[in-house]
Design an enzyme around this catalytic site. Structure first.
Site, mmCIF file in Angstrom:
data_model
loop_
_atom_site.group_PDB
_atom_site.id
_atom_site.type_symbol
_atom_site.label_atom_id
_atom_site.label_comp_id
_atom_site.label_asym_id
_atom_site.label_seq_id
_atom_site.Cartn_x
_atom_site.Cartn_y
_atom_site.Cartn_z
ATOM 1 N N ASP A 422 -15.508 -68.194 -9.626
ATOM 2 C CA ASP A 422 -15.119 -69.128 -8.219
ATOM 3 C C ASP A 422 -16.657 -69.768 -7.669
ATOM 4 O OD1 ASP A 422 -13.663 -70.220 -6.735
ATOM 5 O OD2 ASP A 422 -12.730 -68.617 -5.717
ATOM 6 N N GLU A 425 -19.978 -74.276 -9.509
ATOM 7 C CA GLU A 425 -20.956 -75.434 -9.708
ATOM 8 C C GLU A 425 -22.224 -75.875 -9.141
ATOM 9 O OE1 GLU A 425 -16.759 -75.241 -7.220
ATOM 10 O OE2 GLU A 425 -18.582 -74.768 -6.453
ATOM 11 N N ASP A 492 -9.623 -76.393 -4.763
ATOM 12 C CA ASP A 492 -9.623 -76.119 -3.444
ATOM 13 C C ASP A 492 -8.868 -77.934 -2.909
ATOM 14 O OD1 ASP A 492 -10.510 -73.319 -3.887
ATOM 15 O OD2 ASP A 492 -11.851 -73.572 -2.548
#
Length: 707
Positions: A422, A425, A492
């Site tokens: 998760d 980035e 998200d």
């Protein structure tokens, strides 16, 4: 809009190529070419593996790089090897031909011919079978020095622009995952920077019959404007792009997979239902959910432990106050046929034991003045206001090994082999990489590499342990990520029908970006009330869409959401039975369909390992001759034989579906057979998703239940 002819022109026999100078010694091959009768030295030289053009400080090099493909690089003074990029090792030299004339030189590799002008070095590309132009460099102004612009950025780096001509009838697909809700990227401006839900994969497939990879992990942007295409790297050492030609989009994707890597085998355990939510707070709650699935007879493949299961970010370990016996938890889940997946963040809190070790070893991402804290995140339930966190440097092999040492000790030795990578980035605040220093280079030069290298570390260390079925769920990716077993998801996103429709198109672009494994948060991530009838309808429709995705995954931050600090630390229920009897029945039917589909899905995923084709396919991949199919962005093929038309509007109880020409189609709900090349309207009750089977396929109505 009519479909351009280029990608589907009939195949013709290419002229027999001659070897690309394999017999020349380096000394002889490096001599400048000259044209008979021309007294001036040519701008061109060639070596055994490339064609070079030079004018002053500006150097351009072109080399064959796989079938029908070339790699083009340009630099100031020199072109160097070994810089970070997406391409794998150069394949064996392709049989090419090189011709040098007074005004230009050409390099021909199969279907692709590159022409370089002698006076200004401008490049154009055409198909050898039809002579059609594919792509052409074009300066923005007649007084502009060229289509390639280098502007000093310090430290032997440059801000680089590469400009190409625009074509009114061109369509552009790929470029990763973006939330703008468009399948055709023509007319858009895309930032080349990783963010939550915005995934940069700088590979595009053009309707003109070429694929283009910007082989550069620098932060920048790409513009597909009406008056020109421009690629920009904010800071880099040289220009680097890869170009391929194909008679069909599928052929282009095959070349891309050959150049950047094929996905590994899709794990058998990963194709069933994934149960997740934000978040199961402890071992007892998670086990109760898994046991309830078993009690209800609902098949479950994976259940997920989300974030904040640790004491501090960077521990990469269970907080034993809430997860007292994780080994016993893993063993009980295995008896139920369920894998445990664990959330792994790249964030490192100063409160963690790992922080000091990683900092002292130089394995944290830092600014140039040495600061290592780049975001404010809640570290534990006991620190609700959050604390500044650092990030391990995934571009450093030693840092990847240090992370694995902890994952192995605290998770893998307990029997856990599925990791949810998760926030990879990585999600920094503020998200400005220009002042950051990575092991691979300055942040503005290499930041987009991070998610791929993060997944690489997990993949390589798991395979070193002998694991043959590796899948990491990731929120971000870059070109080549597919070879490290990543399954990208949509990030998200909102819990709305609009977000569902946008997700379908985003998934189609991910498919055209060379990432074959992709999914979404069923129902969206942000919000959604399980007691609201309108939201229950959205959950059902989203679930039905996900039944045909590589991963079927329930996840979200449901109402009532609990907030402490900047993000929520808990939310409402998110299991199949959480949405009332009607929705439960519809999702249960969808789950049963998925279970019957699994043998077919694995067949298609395995075939895609060699073909480079994704599981979710826009119609243009399977039916490039059908002009109407190029306009369809809310339907897709699941593998070769299934045509899926998800319901993406609230209240809809029927669906208009386009059936591609070139096949007959059997409607799953009624058994009616329809000829391709037409629109049909079919019923879409809440408990069913419209889909069709190729009539000539292995009788699919049985879904191969005998397997």
């Amino acid at each position: 809009m009519s479909r351009p002819v280029s990608p589907v022109a009939p195949s013709r026999t290419d002229p027999a190529p001659s070897p690309y100078t394999p017999h020349l010694s380096h000394e002889l091959a490096a001599r400048p070419f000259t044209t008979r009768g021309d007294p001036l030295p040519s701008a061109f030289t060639r070596t055994p593996d490339r064609l070079r053009w030079r004018q002053g400080h500006h150097v351009l090099e072109i080399e064959p790089w796989g079938p029908d493909s070339v790699r083009i690089r340009a630099g100031v003074h020199r072109v160097v090897d070994g810089l970070p990029g997406a391409l794998q090792a150069r394949p064996p030299a392709a049989p090419c031909t090189v011709e040098v004339h007074a005004t230009h030189a050409t390099l021909t590799n199969g279907l692709l011919r590159i022409t370089v002008a002698a006076d200004d070095g401008l490049v154009s590309a055409e198909r050898t079978d039809t002579g059609e132009e594919l792509l052409r460099e074009e300066p923005p102004h007649f007084w502009w020095p060229g289509a390639r612009h280098f502007e000093a950025a310090g430290g032997d780096t440059y801000r680089i622009e590469q400009r190409f001509a625009a074509y009114d009838d061109e369509r552009v697909h790929g470029l990763g995952q973006h939330g703008h809700g468009r399948f055709d990227q023509k007319g858009t401006v895309q930032e080349l920077q990783q963010r939550n839900g915005e995934v940069t994969i700088p590979f595009a497939v053009s309707s003109r019959g070429y694929g283009f990879l910007w082989n550069n992990p620098a932060v920048g942007r790409v513009e597909f404007a009406a008056n020109g295409t421009r690629w920009v790297a904010d800071r880099t050492r040289q220009l680097d792009y890869w170009l391929t030609a194909g008679r069909t989009p599928a052929e282009i994707l095959a070349h891309y997979a050959d150049a950047t890597g094929h996905a590994p085998a899709f794990p058998r355990w990963a194709s069933g239902l994934w149960q997740s939510k934000l978040r199961y707070r402890d071992q007892a709650e998670l086990l109760d959910v898994a046991r309830e699935y078993a009690r209800r007879g609902l098949p479950l493949s994976v259940i997920v432990v989300d974030y904040l299961h640790w004491r501090s970010l960077g521990d990469w370990d269970f907080d034993r106050r809430h997860w007292p016996d994780p080994r016993a938890m893993v063993e009980e889940l295995r008896t139920l046929g369920v894998e445990l997946a664990v959330s792994v963040w790249p964030s490192v809190s100063p409160l963690s034991a790992a922080y000091g070790e990683l900092r002292d070893a130089g394995q944290l991402v830092a600014t140039y003045n040495g600061a290592t804290v780049h975001a404010d995140w809640p570290d534990t339930d006991e620190a609700p206001e959050g604390i500044g966190v650092a990030f391990y440097d995934a571009t450093d092999p030693a840092a990847r090994a240090a992370l694995w040492d902890r994952l192995q000790e605290h998770y893998y030795k307990l029997g856990i082999r599925a990791f949810w990578l998760d926030a990879c980035e990585p999600e920094m605040r503020p998200g400005h990489p220009h002042n950051l220093s990575y092991a691979a280079g300055p942040g503005s030069e290499v930041a987009n590499l991070y998610p791929r290298e993060h997944a690489r570390g997990v993949y390589e260390h798991l395979t070193e342990q002998g694991e043959t079925e590796v899948l990491s769920l990731v929120r971000s990716a870059w070109a080549g990520s597919q070879r490290y077993g990543v399954a990208l998801w949509s990030g998200d996103i909102p819990a709305t029908f609009e977000a569902l429709a946008d997700s379908v198109r985003a998934g189609l672009n991910v498919a055209m970006s060379g990432i074959p494994w992709w999914t979404t948060d069923i129902g969206g991530f942000h919000g959604g009330d399980p007691d609201d009838e309108d939201y229950r309808e959205l959950m059902v429709r989203w679930f039905q869409f996900a039944v045909f995705c590589p991963l079927l995954r329930l996840h979200g931050h449901r109402e009532p959401r609990v907030f402490q600090g900047p993000v929520g630390v808990g939310g409402g229920p998110n299991e199949i039975w959480s949405y009332g009897e009607r929705a439960q029945a519809a999702m249960t039917a969808g789950l049963a369909l998925r279970e019957r589909l699994r043998p077919y899905l694995h067949e298609q995923l395995e075939a895609g390992r060699t073909s480079g084709l994704p599981l979710i396919r826009p119609l243009l991949l399977e039916f490039p001759d059908d002009a109407t199919g190029w306009d369809i962005d809310d339907q897709f093929l699941c593998g070769h034989d299934l045509l899926v038309a998800p319901v993406i509007h609230p209240g809809a109880r029927e669906r208009r579906v386009y059936l591609p020409a070139g096949a007959d189609w059997t409607h799953h709900g009624t058994g009616a057979v329809h000829h391709g090349g037409q629109w049909v309207t079919v019923p879409a009750p809440l408990d069913a998703v419209p889909f069709f089977v190729r009539a000539q396929a292995d009788p699919f109505i049985s879904f191969r239940e005998e397997r």
